[in-house]
Design an enzyme around this catalytic site. Structure first.
Site, PDB file in Angstrom:
ATOM      1  N   ASN A 133      -5.320  -3.648  -6.550  1.00  0.00           N
ATOM      2  CA  ASN A 133      -5.754  -4.843  -7.274  1.00  0.00           C
ATOM      3  C   ASN A 133      -5.606  -6.042  -6.320  1.00  0.00           C
ATOM      4  OD1 ASN A 133      -3.053  -5.610  -7.304  1.00  0.00           O
ATOM      5  ND2 ASN A 133      -2.713  -4.948  -9.420  1.00  0.00           N
ATOM      6  N   THR A 190      -9.942  -3.901  -7.061  1.00  0.00           N
ATOM      7  CA  THR A 190     -10.313  -4.246  -8.438  1.00  0.00           C
ATOM      8  C   THR A 190      -9.984  -5.726  -8.639  1.00  0.00           C
ATOM      9  OG1 THR A 190      -8.167  -3.525  -9.301  1.00  0.00           O
ATOM     10  CG2 THR A 190      -9.937  -1.893  -9.297  1.00  0.00           C
ATOM     11  N   ASP A 241      -5.146   2.027 -14.086  1.00  0.00           N
ATOM     12  CA  ASP A 241      -5.034   3.496 -14.059  1.00  0.00           C
ATOM     13  C   ASP A 241      -6.293   4.135 -14.631  1.00  0.00           C
ATOM     14  OD1 ASP A 241      -2.455   3.184 -13.090  1.00  0.00           O
ATOM     15  OD2 ASP A 241      -1.583   3.194 -15.110  1.00  0.00           O
ATOM     16  N   GLY A 282     -10.282  -7.600 -11.669  1.00  0.00           N
ATOM     17  CA  GLY A 282     -10.175  -8.037 -13.059  1.00  0.00           C
ATOM     18  C   GLY A 282     -11.543  -8.373 -13.629  1.00  0.00           C
TER      19      GLY A 282
HETATM   20  O1  RIB Z   1       0.075   1.112 -14.741  1.00  0.00           O
HETATM   21  C1  RIB Z   1       0.750   1.065 -15.971  1.00  0.00           C
HETATM   22  C2  RIB Z   1       1.943   1.943 -15.934  1.00  0.00           C
HETATM   23  O2  RIB Z   1       2.856   1.409 -15.002  1.00  0.00           O
HETATM   24  C3  RIB Z   1       2.715   2.014 -17.235  1.00  0.00           C
HETATM   25  O3  RIB Z   1       2.272   3.044 -18.073  1.00  0.00           O
HETATM   26  C4  RIB Z   1       4.154   2.167 -16.780  1.00  0.00           C
HETATM   27  O4  RIB Z   1       4.685   3.416 -17.063  1.00  0.00           O
HETATM   28  C5  RIB Z   1       4.138   1.912 -15.287  1.00  0.00           C
HETATM   29  O5  RIB Z   1       4.209   3.070 -14.612  1.00  0.00           O
END
Ligand code: RIB
Length: 270
Positions: A183, A203, A232, A205
């Site tokens: 990011n 990335t 993620d 946003g």
């Molecule tokens: O990217 C988000 C994640 O970061 C969360 O789910 C938390 O567990 C941390 O790992």
């Protein structure tokens, strides 16, 4: 069937809503505690599975109820959990998340079993083929993550490294990843560290994402509820799309669309 192998973390996320984030030394009152399944690795695996990939997860949970429930949850979503080891004497990873009214979060991770990942855990990578994609965020043992990237690359698989949370991986690992995903904040840390990635996807946003010369706008978002796990979701969907043979712009567009949906719900996983 395209295969995405995720080497990464599994956390239980404890989330408290706050009006604003606390200053150092300050105590704030928050809302009720909510608990979700999270961890960058598992969030990315869930997103890749939701995008249609055949997913194998390589990771570790503790020998506790939440670890066992987590493995069942991933298996119920069709993810191959045969390479998730249960680690005696240590807790499943845990993340303490403060979620502010604008949807932005701050996160502290206690890695627990994630930090106990070993080189031996990487044995399933010996079966990787050039059609497969390895996806690895950085919440597990970094030496093992670096080795996973090298082994996958040696088997001809595409390697995607999500440099989150930021850590200075060895330069040869950054050079073999295609792409390294960061990011804006991690991109700055990468520059400051003096390291460079051969293939870098940033990335941005609401400004979308950029991979070399390719720029893809962000998908429109309804109401921002919780940004946790949006990055993620982007990485997991990107990996699934690339494994399915999509070109880079199409894979980025699919990832942007999935990430836009991910901020509309509470918690890191749908
Ligand atoms: O990217 C988000 C994640 O970061 C969360 O789910 C938390 O567990 C941390 O790992």
């Amino acid at each position: 069937m395209p295969r995405v192998v995720v080497v990464g973390s599994l956390n239980i996320d404890s989330v408290v809503e706050v009006e604003r984030h606390p200053q150092p030394g300050e105590t704030l009152m928050g809302g009720d505690l909510a608990t979700f399944f999270g961890g960058k690795g598992a969030n990315q695996a869930m997103a890749a599975a939701a995008a249609g990939a055949d997913v194998l997860f390589v990771g570790r949970v503790g020998d506790d109820a939440s670890g066992r429930q987590y493995v069942e949850r991933l298996a119920a979503r069709g993810i191959d959990t045969s390479a998730i080891a249960i680690t005696p004497g240590v807790s499943t990873g845990h993340a303490m998340i403060a979620l502010a009214a604008d949807g932005e979060n701050t996160i502290i991770v206690s890695p627990g079993a994630n930090a106990r990942l070993t080189f031996a855990d990487l044995e399933p990578l010996d079966d990787l083929t050039p059609e497969d994609v390895l996806l690895a965020p950085l919440e597990s043992d970094l030496g093992v993550i670096a080795e996973a990237a090298r082994r996958a690359s040696a088997r001809g698989a595409r390697v995607i490294v999500n440099l989150a949370p930021f850590s200075a991986l060895p330069e040869d690992v950054l050079a073999l990843a295609d792409p390294v995903v960061v990011n804006e904040h991690e991109a700055e840390l990468l520059v400051t560290s003096g390291l460079r990635a051969t293939s870098l996807l940033v990335t941005l946003g609401s400004d979308g994402s950029r991979w070399g010369d390719i720029e893809v706008p962000a998908d429109s978002v309804g109401t921002v509820v919780d940004t946790t796990g949006a990055g993620d979701c982007y990485c997991g969907t990107l990996a699934a799309a690339l494994a399915a043979g999509q070109d880079e712009p199409s894979a980025m567009a699919l990832a942007s669309e999935a990430a836009a949906r991910a901020v509309e719900w509470l918690g890191a996983q749908p």
